[in-house]
Enzyme design. Structure first.
Site, PDB file in Angstrom:
ATOM      1  N   TYR A  75       0.846  -1.192   0.000  1.00 11.44           N
ATOM      2  CA  TYR A  75       0.000   0.000   0.000  1.00 11.44           C
ATOM      3  C   TYR A  75       0.878   1.237   0.000  1.00 11.44           C
ATOM      4  O   TYR A  75       1.868   1.300   0.733  1.00 11.44           O
ATOM      5  CB  TYR A  75      -0.910   0.017   1.243  1.00 11.44           C
ATOM      6  CG  TYR A  75      -2.363  -0.125   0.850  1.00 11.44           C
ATOM      7  CD1 TYR A  75      -2.953   0.832   0.021  1.00 11.44           C
ATOM      8  CD2 TYR A  75      -3.132  -1.190   1.267  1.00 11.44           C
ATOM      9  CE1 TYR A  75      -4.272   0.707  -0.376  1.00 11.44           C
ATOM     10  CE2 TYR A  75      -4.451  -1.321   0.868  1.00 11.44           C
ATOM     11  CZ  TYR A  75      -5.017  -0.368   0.047  1.00 11.44           C
ATOM     12  OH  TYR A  75      -6.312  -0.498  -0.349  1.00 11.44           O
ATOM     13  N   GLU A  77      -0.594   4.798  -0.478  1.00  9.65           N
ATOM     14  CA  GLU A  77      -1.433   5.990  -0.715  1.00  9.65           C
ATOM     15  C   GLU A  77      -0.630   7.250  -0.427  1.00  9.65           C
ATOM     16  O   GLU A  77       0.195   7.275   0.490  1.00  9.65           O
ATOM     17  CB  GLU A  77      -2.679   5.934   0.185  1.00  9.65           C
ATOM     18  CG  GLU A  77      -3.700   4.942  -0.333  1.00  9.65           C
ATOM     19  CD  GLU A  77      -4.954   4.872   0.543  1.00  9.65           C
ATOM     20  OE1 GLU A  77      -4.920   5.366   1.665  1.00  9.65           O
ATOM     21  OE2 GLU A  77      -5.949   4.306   0.060  1.00  9.65           O
ATOM     22  N   ASP A 252      -6.437  14.967 -23.839  1.00 14.37           N
ATOM     23  CA  ASP A 252      -6.417  13.543 -23.540  1.00 14.37           C
ATOM     24  C   ASP A 252      -5.771  12.844 -24.730  1.00 14.37           C
ATOM     25  O   ASP A 252      -6.404  12.633 -25.760  1.00 14.37           O
ATOM     26  CB  ASP A 252      -7.859  13.068 -23.325  1.00 14.37           C
ATOM     27  CG  ASP A 252      -7.945  11.575 -23.039  1.00 14.37           C
ATOM     28  OD1 ASP A 252      -6.922  10.885 -23.157  1.00 14.37           O
ATOM     29  OD2 ASP A 252      -9.051  11.117 -22.695  1.00 14.37           O
ATOM     30  N   THR A 281      -3.402   7.141 -21.501  1.00 15.05           N
ATOM     31  CA  THR A 281      -3.252   5.753 -21.079  1.00 15.05           C
ATOM     32  C   THR A 281      -1.788   5.408 -21.324  1.00 15.05           C
ATOM     33  O   THR A 281      -1.068   6.139 -22.001  1.00 15.05           O
ATOM     34  CB  THR A 281      -4.104   4.789 -21.919  1.00 15.05           C
ATOM     35  OG1 THR A 281      -3.683   4.906 -23.280  1.00 15.05           O
ATOM     36  CG2 THR A 281      -5.588   5.115 -21.826  1.00 15.05           C
ATOM     37  N   LYS A 284      -1.764   1.978 -24.960  1.00 16.12           N
ATOM     38  CA  LYS A 284      -2.173   2.028 -26.378  1.00 16.12           C
ATOM     39  C   LYS A 284      -0.911   2.200 -27.223  1.00 16.12           C
ATOM     40  O   LYS A 284      -0.040   1.348 -27.152  1.00 16.12           O
ATOM     41  CB  LYS A 284      -3.220   3.115 -26.561  1.00 16.12           C
ATOM     42  CG  LYS A 284      -4.500   2.796 -25.761  1.00 16.12           C
ATOM     43  CD  LYS A 284      -5.629   3.798 -25.938  1.00 16.12           C
ATOM     44  CE  LYS A 284      -6.812   3.411 -25.046  1.00 16.12           C
ATOM     45  NZ  LYS A 284      -7.890   4.411 -25.069  1.00 16.12           N
ATOM     46  N   ARG A 290      -1.253  -1.820 -18.850  1.00 17.47           N
ATOM     47  CA  ARG A 290      -2.573  -1.168 -18.796  1.00 17.47           C
ATOM     48  C   ARG A 290      -2.574  -0.164 -17.654  1.00 17.47           C
ATOM     49  O   ARG A 290      -2.379  -0.533 -16.494  1.00 17.47           O
ATOM     50  CB  ARG A 290      -3.636  -2.247 -18.594  1.00 17.47           C
ATOM     51  CG  ARG A 290      -5.071  -1.772 -18.599  1.00 17.47           C
ATOM     52  CD  ARG A 290      -6.013  -2.941 -18.847  1.00 17.47           C
ATOM     53  NE  ARG A 290      -5.758  -3.512 -20.172  1.00 17.47           N
ATOM     54  CZ  ARG A 290      -6.204  -2.986 -21.321  1.00 17.47           C
ATOM     55  NH1 ARG A 290      -6.970  -1.922 -21.309  1.00 17.47           N
ATOM     56  NH2 ARG A 290      -5.894  -3.533 -22.472  1.00 17.47           N
TER      57      ARG A 290
HETATM   58  C1  LIG Z   1      -8.939   4.700 -24.175  1.00 21.71           C
HETATM   59  C2  LIG Z   1      -9.267   6.065 -23.807  1.00 21.71           C
HETATM   60  C3  LIG Z   1      -9.543   6.427 -22.489  1.00 21.71           C
HETATM   61  C4  LIG Z   1      -9.791   5.415 -21.388  1.00 21.71           C
HETATM   62  O1  LIG Z   1      -8.773   4.604 -21.055  1.00 21.71           O
HETATM   63  P1  LIG Z   1      -9.082   3.360 -20.091  1.00 21.71           P
HETATM   64  O2  LIG Z   1      -7.715   2.921 -19.689  1.00 21.71           O
HETATM   65  O3  LIG Z   1      -9.841   2.383 -20.891  1.00 21.71           O
HETATM   66  O4  LIG Z   1      -9.860   3.889 -18.941  1.00 21.71           O
HETATM   67  C5  LIG Z   1      -9.718   7.753 -22.178  1.00 21.71           C
HETATM   68  N1  LIG Z   1      -9.648   8.684 -23.138  1.00 21.71           N
HETATM   69  C6  LIG Z   1      -9.420   8.377 -24.418  1.00 21.71           C
HETATM   70  C7  LIG Z   1      -9.355   9.476 -25.427  1.00 21.71           C
HETATM   71  C8  LIG Z   1      -9.229   7.061 -24.810  1.00 21.71           C
HETATM   72  O5  LIG Z   1      -9.040   6.759 -26.094  1.00 21.71           O
END
Ligand SMILES: *Cc1c(COP(=O)(O)O)cnc(C)c1O
Length: 495
Positions: A75, A77, A252, A281, A284, A290
């Site tokens: 843990y 936090e 994002d 993320t 990707k 992940r």
């Molecule tokens: C994939 C994605 C997310 C979410 O990611 P997770 O790990 O699935 O929660 C958020 N914003 C955008 C633009 C994404 O393509």
């Protein structure tokens, strides 16, 4: 399992990767053979289907190994140097290394690597901005409620207490993400949400239109970023627009972070150079475990670091370790080459599809995403997705602007090249894949439903066409094997 593998070859011919994978699988099988079997079956599935899902990739076996150990037990936090638990020295070091590596990779002032996912990273960013900019007892207001059971009236009350702050984000049908203000997402409860959309004809963002909308809405947060938009965005221009109305600019880059890291998306198209806060993320295009991450300017750091307690609980130290590894891997020339190749491959794929008469949204791509309109072929995205999966291709359906089939059936298909590029594929393979897809899409037809109208889910596919496609896909996959060090045939005999 492991003993047999060790005895199967002379010592210098054994592979570390195979030993590690086999030992790991054997340990899992000792407690739960069915789980071990599913892990192996997933590898077999991934090896026998061509992965064109734009949001997926293959992370390295080193990053995977960093995730599978005792770090999960800790843990921690709080943040580095400020923990609510004792004994965090090693976890502190790991998190610091991940943060340093991320800052170097993206050339940014601050990195927060704790979010468990992209959605979490966005929530951390939203609450950081609200905490910093809104001088009302929002958290106190939220703190009084049972978060799992807040009524619509209570949400209205909470939003009002925060001064009805506005979020302007890209619409879901235009390629935006659920967390950018979709009505069933918590983002739509925290903010008064406004959407901007792409032009229906061109599929492109209209900067003048967006400029106008920004001036009308004057949001607290101007959110840019997407899950399905095949073009670059001019963040320098949008920064100027955001400044005119005093909006916090948040980007994002969940999808294209890896392309930024590798320098394949740069200059005015690099959001980190212009935005106040950038979320992403890590799994990707970035090709790590992940997870999620927030990058920000120094003035936001103090608020972003409060991800816990705002929305997060304990971080995942085992995943943080894998992030440190993935960021280090991305800080190499080899990775730079990879990032550029991802885009080149997407462009080869798009060009070959166009040439074969498939409708590619916006006519092509500038990133890793290729969006197809299959409605023009008399199909729904769902039919195309299922039929192609039957033929050995894994990809997903996607909504298009003003989608007449809605988010379940959809009119589009989204393809991406991060995974196939990781396997080493190039132009000839992209052309072959485009030919397989185009041939299939032009041969599949919608099956009639009970009333004799075209079904939105069922389809008809010729068996010999299917067999031929599978054969062609397997020919490619035989040449580009996922984790080639792992001998699946050897492992299969134990399950
Ligand atoms: C994939 C994605 C997310 C979410 O990611 P997770 O790990 O699935 O929660 C958020 N914003 C955008 C633009 C994404 O393509």
């Amino acid at each position: 399992m492991l003993q047999d593998y060790l005895a199967s070859k002379p010592l210098n011919e054994l592979s570390t990767e195979m030993i590690a994978f086999t030992a790991n699988l054997e340990m899992v099988a000792k407690k739960h053979p069915q789980v071990a079997k599913s892990i192996l079956k997933e590898l077999i599935d991934q090896r026998s289907h061509l992965k064109l899902i734009a949001s997926e990739n293959y992370c390295s076996l080193s990053a995977q190994s960093a995730m599978g150990n005792l770090l999960t037990d800790k843990y921690a936090e709080g943040f580095v140097g400020n923990r609510f638990y004792a004994g965090c020295d090693n976890v502190d070091n790991i998190e610091q290394m991940a943060c340093d590596e991320a800052k170097k990779l993206f050339n940014c002032e601050h990195a927060y690597v704790q979010p468990h996912s992209g959605a979490d990273a966005n929530l951390v960013a939203f609450l950081a901005v609200l905490r910093m900019k809104v001088q009302t007892p929002m958290m106190d207001k939220l703190g009084e409620k049972n978060l799992l059971n807040i009524s619509k009236a209570e949400w209205d009350e909470i939003r009002a207490a925060m001064g009805n702050q506005r979020l302007l984000g890209m619409g879901l049908y235009s390629g935006g993400h659920l967390t950018h203000g979709y009505r069933h997402n918590v983002s739509a409860q925290l903010f008064e949400v406004y959407n901007y959309n792409v032009n229906e004809e061109t599929g492109l963002l209209d900067y003048d239109e967006l400029h106008k909308q920004l001036q009308e809405v004057k949001p607290l947060i101007f959110l840019v970023g997407f899950s399905a938009y095949p073009r670059n965005i001019d963040y320098a221009l949008l920064r100027k627009y955001a400044d005119e109305v005093g909006a916090v600019m948040m980007v994002d880059m969940a999808h294209f972070a890896g392309l930024v890291a590798g320098g394949a998306i740069s200059g005015v198209h690099n959001p980190v150079a212009y935005a106040d806060i950038v979320t992403t993320t890590t799994h990707k295009t970035l090709r790590g475990p992940r997870g999620g991450m927030v990058l920000c300017k120094a003035e936001y750091a103090e608020y972003v670091d409060k991800g816990c307690p705002h929305v997060l609980g304990g971080p995942l130290p085992h995943v943080t370790a894998a992030k440190a590894i993935a960021f280090k891997e991305a800080n190499t020339d080899e990775y730079k080459t990879y990032a550029h190749k991802v885009i080149e491959n997407a462009q080869h794929l798009a060009a070959a599809l166009v040439e074969k008469g498939i409708h590619v949204q916006t006519g092509g791509t500038e990133n890793h995403i290729v969006l197809l309109n299959v409605e023009k072929l008399g199909l729904t995205g769902r039919q195309a997705e299922s039929a192609l999966r039957e033929c050995g291709l894994t990809l997903n359906r996607n909504t298009l602007p003003n989608d007449k089939f809605g988010p379940w059936y959809t009119s589009g298909l989204r393809l991406g090249t991060p995974a196939t590029t990781t396997l080493g594929m190039g132009k000839p393979e992209m052309q072959e894949i485009a030919d397989i897809i185009a041939t299939l899409l032009q041969k599949i037809t919608a099956a009639p439903d009970k009333k004799g109208n075209p079904s939105k889910a069922k389809y008809i596919i010729d068996e010999s066409e299917k067999a031929q496609a599978i054969k062609r896909i397997h020919t490619i996959l035989k040449k580009y094997v996922l984790y080639p060090e792992i001998d699946v045939d050897f492992l299969k005999s134990y399950f």
